[in-house]
Design a protein around this motif. Structure first.
Motif, PDB file in Angstrom:
ATOM      1  N   UNK A 286      -0.523 125.149 -29.173  1.00  0.00           N
ATOM      2  CA  UNK A 286      -1.324 124.454 -28.077  1.00  0.00           C
ATOM      3  C   UNK A 286      -0.493 123.441 -27.356  1.00  0.00           C
ATOM      4  N   UNK A 287       0.447 122.846 -27.917  1.00  0.00           N
ATOM      5  CA  UNK A 287       1.437 122.112 -26.859  1.00  0.00           C
ATOM      6  C   UNK A 287       2.227 122.946 -26.038  1.00  0.00           C
ATOM      7  N   UNK A 288       2.616 124.064 -26.389  1.00  0.00           N
ATOM      8  CA  UNK A 288       3.328 125.178 -25.376  1.00  0.00           C
ATOM      9  C   UNK A 288       2.149 125.524 -24.367  1.00  0.00           C
ATOM     10  N   UNK A 289       1.109 125.790 -24.418  1.00  0.00           N
ATOM     11  CA  UNK A 289      -0.022 126.177 -23.736  1.00  0.00           C
ATOM     12  C   UNK A 289      -0.049 125.042 -22.658  1.00  0.00           C
ATOM     13  N   UNK A 290      -0.396 123.754 -23.314  1.00  0.00           N
ATOM     14  CA  UNK A 290      -0.458 122.712 -22.288  1.00  0.00           C
ATOM     15  C   UNK A 290       0.491 122.437 -21.318  1.00  0.00           C
ATOM     16  N   UNK A 291       1.920 122.779 -21.591  1.00  0.00           N
ATOM     17  CA  UNK A 291       3.074 122.698 -21.065  1.00  0.00           C
ATOM     18  C   UNK A 291       3.030 123.658 -19.932  1.00  0.00           C
ATOM     19  N   UNK A 292       2.816 125.128 -20.130  1.00  0.00           N
ATOM     20  CA  UNK A 292       2.546 126.048 -19.405  1.00  0.00           C
ATOM     21  C   UNK A 292       1.431 125.719 -18.318  1.00  0.00           C
ATOM     22  N   UNK A 312     -11.932 115.887  -1.133  1.00  0.00           N
ATOM     23  CA  UNK A 312     -12.433 116.198  -2.568  1.00  0.00           C
ATOM     24  C   UNK A 312     -12.155 114.941  -3.528  1.00  0.00           C
ATOM     25  N   UNK A 313     -13.068 115.075  -4.584  1.00  0.00           N
ATOM     26  CA  UNK A 313     -12.830 113.889  -5.512  1.00  0.00           C
ATOM     27  C   UNK A 313     -12.017 114.405  -6.691  1.00  0.00           C
ATOM     28  N   UNK A 314     -11.369 113.319  -7.113  1.00  0.00           N
ATOM     29  CA  UNK A 314     -10.663 113.795  -8.360  1.00  0.00           C
ATOM     30  C   UNK A 314     -11.501 114.448  -9.642  1.00  0.00           C
ATOM     31  N   UNK A 315     -12.677 113.783  -9.661  1.00  0.00           N
ATOM     32  CA  UNK A 315     -13.635 114.470 -10.743  1.00  0.00           C
ATOM     33  C   UNK A 315     -13.861 115.860 -10.309  1.00  0.00           C
ATOM     34  N   UNK A 316     -14.160 116.179  -9.101  1.00  0.00           N
ATOM     35  CA  UNK A 316     -14.410 117.669  -8.993  1.00  0.00           C
ATOM     36  C   UNK A 316     -13.206 118.596  -9.113  1.00  0.00           C
ATOM     37  N   UNK A 317     -12.032 117.838  -8.903  1.00  0.00           N
ATOM     38  CA  UNK A 317     -10.957 118.829  -9.046  1.00  0.00           C
ATOM     39  C   UNK A 317     -10.734 118.883 -10.591  1.00  0.00           C
ATOM     40  N   UNK A 318     -10.936 117.798 -11.288  1.00  0.00           N
ATOM     41  CA  UNK A 318     -10.577 117.912 -12.706  1.00  0.00           C
ATOM     42  C   UNK A 318     -11.714 118.792 -13.445  1.00  0.00           C
ATOM     43  N   UNK A 319     -12.767 118.741 -13.075  1.00  0.00           N
ATOM     44  CA  UNK A 319     -13.895 119.815 -13.270  1.00  0.00           C
ATOM     45  C   UNK A 319     -13.179 121.231 -13.274  1.00  0.00           C
ATOM     46  N   UNK A 320     -12.602 121.241 -11.968  1.00  0.00           N
ATOM     47  CA  UNK A 320     -12.428 122.544 -11.591  1.00  0.00           C
ATOM     48  C   UNK A 320     -11.117 123.247 -12.380  1.00  0.00           C
ATOM     49  N   UNK A 321     -10.333 122.171 -12.613  1.00  0.00           N
ATOM     50  CA  UNK A 321      -9.253 122.635 -13.436  1.00  0.00           C
ATOM     51  C   UNK A 321      -9.602 123.032 -14.932  1.00  0.00           C
ATOM     52  N   UNK A 322     -10.680 122.217 -15.428  1.00  0.00           N
ATOM     53  CA  UNK A 322     -11.498 122.309 -16.897  1.00  0.00           C
ATOM     54  C   UNK A 322     -12.008 123.937 -16.944  1.00  0.00           C
ATOM     55  N   UNK A 323     -12.401 124.127 -15.714  1.00  0.00           N
ATOM     56  CA  UNK A 323     -13.247 125.465 -15.739  1.00  0.00           C
ATOM     57  C   UNK A 323     -11.908 126.528 -15.488  1.00  0.00           C
ATOM     58  N   UNK A 324     -10.924 126.346 -14.870  1.00  0.00           N
ATOM     59  CA  UNK A 324      -9.903 127.377 -15.025  1.00  0.00           C
ATOM     60  C   UNK A 324      -9.273 127.434 -16.337  1.00  0.00           C
ATOM     61  N   UNK A 325      -8.969 126.511 -17.198  1.00  0.00           N
ATOM     62  CA  UNK A 325      -8.412 126.391 -18.336  1.00  0.00           C
ATOM     63  C   UNK A 325      -9.178 127.157 -19.183  1.00  0.00           C
ATOM     64  N   UNK A 379      -9.090 122.439 -24.131  1.00  0.00           N
ATOM     65  CA  UNK A 379      -9.587 121.128 -24.113  1.00  0.00           C
ATOM     66  C   UNK A 379      -8.497 120.074 -23.815  1.00  0.00           C
ATOM     67  N   UNK A 380      -7.573 120.328 -24.529  1.00  0.00           N
ATOM     68  CA  UNK A 380      -6.141 119.696 -24.228  1.00  0.00           C
ATOM     69  C   UNK A 380      -5.593 119.889 -22.844  1.00  0.00           C
ATOM     70  N   UNK A 381      -5.630 120.977 -22.610  1.00  0.00           N
ATOM     71  CA  UNK A 381      -5.119 121.285 -21.032  1.00  0.00           C
ATOM     72  C   UNK A 381      -5.825 120.510 -20.017  1.00  0.00           C
ATOM     73  N   UNK A 382      -7.349 120.620 -20.437  1.00  0.00           N
ATOM     74  CA  UNK A 382      -8.107 119.853 -19.190  1.00  0.00           C
ATOM     75  C   UNK A 382      -7.931 118.302 -19.275  1.00  0.00           C
ATOM     76  N   UNK A 383      -7.642 118.032 -20.396  1.00  0.00           N
ATOM     77  CA  UNK A 383      -7.626 116.320 -20.458  1.00  0.00           C
ATOM     78  C   UNK A 383      -6.132 116.001 -19.842  1.00  0.00           C
ATOM     79  N   UNK A 384      -5.177 116.502 -20.253  1.00  0.00           N
ATOM     80  CA  UNK A 384      -3.904 116.373 -19.806  1.00  0.00           C
ATOM     81  C   UNK A 384      -3.859 116.434 -18.255  1.00  0.00           C
ATOM     82  N   UNK A 385      -4.496 117.725 -17.597  1.00  0.00           N
ATOM     83  CA  UNK A 385      -4.316 117.867 -16.397  1.00  0.00           C
ATOM     84  C   UNK A 385      -5.212 116.957 -15.543  1.00  0.00           C
ATOM     85  N   UNK A 386      -6.506 116.407 -15.909  1.00  0.00           N
ATOM     86  CA  UNK A 386      -7.089 115.422 -15.655  1.00  0.00           C
ATOM     87  C   UNK A 386      -6.274 114.062 -15.556  1.00  0.00           C
TER      88      UNK A 386
END
Lengths: 403, 232
Positions: A286-292, A312-325, A379-386
């Motif tokens: 999971x750590x490796x994936x988050x790093x990727x 664009x708001x940070x919230x909308x971009x964070x949601x977008x990143x969460x959807x992508x991951x 989940x971790x990716x979305x949190x770290x990227x947010x």
């Protein structure tokens, strides 16, 4: 210096309205159009998902093999006398007083080992009188697929076909401790028949098992108790509760509940071990994936700085990143399951089935553990990227590029 | 009664760092930009032109002073201005910052807010000569075409204010002029503020503001030498 034009000197424009038109392509478009950025995380997650599935499913399959071995006990209950070797008239009378019993037959219980990937499993060999053997097979739903039932007084044995295959036994083969000192089955038997069916149990002749000079004769007496239709639970309860003249339990009852509890006890540490190993693997990968994900995010920092600058708001971009991951994790999960099940199908056909090892193919526990990595990574990716997005200063990035 | 300015700045200043590293990027600046007005911002490197532009857009928190967009004060916290910025401000950057995995059309609509944006982009694309390239990715078009795509994005929401930060810096002169012509022609009723090193690009500007060390040094008409007195 020229004058600023008056509002009246420029054409009026149509009032702007908000709506959904003109939206940027969604997360799926990002995945499809950027395979080189997305694939590393997807491939790592898919391979580990497949690996976890391929390792955990056979481990839980051990339980399925044991279940198959105790399946016949849903049709009858085995009883041996407590603290003695044989049923005396008092104990026999106590058995006969069971109001839920339909019939009981004399027997002896032996075991045949079968090799597992790790350790061994045991299938029951019941010694029954010739007259009771066909009835027993019919009750448990097994059928003779090759050879014959054991002749009275002979060393013949009817063996489950898959156990015979796993042990390398065929009609005419011999087995038992007198043939191989490592064998757990006492005495010596010759395979005269093969059975197939839902219950993994074989048969030998009771008369042979009670020849006085034979070690088998000293094995404690065993009674097969058939309950009346629909009254097995009541029958078992009676057998458990029955007491002898000294007020102690009269019988040792070998019923389904006993074997299930024993199996559970035997395997009770397995989930802890498996959870710990899978948890550690999930955390590391999971750590490796988050790093990727972070590397991919870093490569897109201009894009996010631009979008923030454009409003664009940070919230909308964070949601977008969460959807992508999340989408990447879903693709990885689907790919991993396909790979894992593909591998298991081949492994089952080539390795497990020949060894009579059963596989609970779609095991919910194995599936849940396999899904842990993609879900946790998403989940971790979305949190770290947010969090990374929260700290991002778009102006600094835009000015750096412009400099 | 005259219409309120699209953009107003009062006593605006921006200071970076502390102690010996303290830098004043913008100092006590007052500015009004009317609807339809084209204002140029010139000055040497480090004079605070870009910092002022980001302040005017509400992307930087001012040290003192405030900015009003369409009469509404911008919040000191840049994130709280996001919706206002998205709807009412168009940006043209020195480097067009097109998202590489999106087509020019998708880039132009990346922050679109209304149903009219797509049609507006089609129309603008025809006017700036990139209509045939709308489905291309940025790496497949020239620098001038990328900058024009940046213009489409800036104007997609029919903004009230267009802020352009050195929009012709990476372009050769003819292409730079062409981009400026397009920008002036397409901006419509919006107020236009252009930062540039090149005074030639400000032909047609109603005013040119000269910045030095964060201070407004002079205001002139385009093409005129700077006056000595400050004023906005």
């Amino acid at each position: 210096m020229s004058e600023a034009p008056s509002p009246a000197s420029v054409p009026a424009r149509a009032p702007a309205t908000r709506g959904a038109a003109g939206r940027a392509p969604g997360p799926l478009a990002w995945l499809v159009r950027n395979p080189r950025r997305v694939m590393p995380a997807v491939v790592v997650q898919a391979l580990v998902t497949a690996l976890v599935l391929a390792v955990v499913t056979p481990l839980t399959g051990f339980e399925a093999t044991v279940e198959a071995n105790i399946a016949p006990l849903s049709h009858y209950t085995g009883v041996t006398p407590s603290e003695r070797n044989d049923f005396d008239p008092a104990l026999s009378a106590l058995l006969d007083a069971n109001p839920a019993m339909q019939r009981r037959v004399r027997a002896k219980a032996l075991w045949m080992q079968t090799p597992m990937i790790v350790g061994e499993s045991y299938a029951m060999l019941l010694a029954l009188e010739g007259a009771d053997q066909a009835d027993f097979l019919a009750r448990i739903g097994n059928r003779l697929v090759a050879g014959t039932l054991p002749a009275p007084g002979s060393d013949g044995a009817v063996v489950p076909a898959d156990v015979a295959r796993a042990r390398g036994l065929a009609l005419g083969s011999r087995f038992g401790r007198l043939v191989d000192p490592e064998d757990v089955t006492p005495g010596r038997f010759t395979v005269v028949g093969l059975v197939e069916g839902p219950a993994r149990v074989g048969l030998v002749d009771l008369a042979y098992a009670t020849v006085p000079d034979f070690v088998l004769a000293r094995i404690e007496s065993f009674q097969v108790v058939y309950a009346r239709p629909g009254r097995k639970a009541q029958s078992d309860a009676y057998l458990h509760a029955a007491t002898n003249a000294e007020g102690k339990k009269a019988f040792k009852v070998w019923d389904e509940a006993y074997w299930r509890a024993r199996t559970k006890k035997m395997l009770e540490n397995l989930p802890t071990l498996v959870n710990a190993v899978v948890g550690a693997v999930t955390a590391i990968v999971g750590l490796v994936v988050v790093l990727l994900h972070l590397i991919a995010f870093q490569a897109r920092s201009d894009e996010f700085a631009l979008l923030l600058a454009l409003g664009r708001t940070r919230r909308s971009l964070a949601a977008r990143l969460a959807a992508e991951s999340g989408l990447a994790a879903a693709v990885a999960l689907a790919l991993g399951l396909a790979l894992g099940y593909g591998f298991l199908a081949v492994w089952e056909a080539q390795v497990l089935r020949p060894r009579a090892i059963l596989l609970r193919f779609f095991d919910p526990y194995a599936l849940a553990l396999s899904a842990a990595l993609p879900l946790a990574s998403a989940a971790a990716g979305a949190l770290v990227l947010a969090a990374r997005l929260r700290r991002m200063d778009p102006v600094t990035i835009l000015q750096r590029r412009n400099a | 009664m005259s219409e309120a300015p699209v953009l107003s700045a009062r006593a605006l200043s921006l200071v970076y760092g502390d102690g010996a590293r303290r830098t004043t990027a913008v100092e006590a600046l007052d500015l009004d930009v009317a609807r339809g007005e084209f204002v140029g911002l010139v000055g040497p490197s480090g004079s605070g032109k870009s910092s002022l532009l980001f302040l005017l857009a509400g992307l930087r928190r001012p040290t003192t002073g405030r900015v009003l967009l369409l009469g509404r004060p911008l919040d000191a916290a840049p994130d709280r201005n996001a919706a206002l910025r998205r709807r009412h401000v168009g940006f043209v950057f020195q480097e067009p910052f097109l998202v590489p995995w999106l087509s020019l059309r998708e880039n132009a609509l990346v922050h679109a807010t209304g149903p009219g944006a797509a049609a507006r982009v089609e129309d603008l694309a025809r006017r700036v000569g990139v209509a045939h390239l709308l489905d291309e990715r940025p790496h497949r078009v020239s620098g001038g075409e990328r900058q024009r795509a940046g213009l489409l994005r800036a104007l997609a929401n029919d903004p009230d204010l267009v802020l352009a930060d050195e929009p012709t810096a990476f372009l050769d002169h003819p292409t730079g002029h062409a981009v400026m012509d397009v920008l002036r022609a397409c901006v419509g009723r919006a107020a236009l503020v252009v930062v540039t090193h090149d005074p030639e690009m400000l032909a047609g500007a109603h005013r040119v503001l000269h910045l030095r060390d964060g201070r407004l040094e002079a205001t002139t008409a385009a093409g005129s030498p700077p006056a000595t007195a400050a004023g906005a």
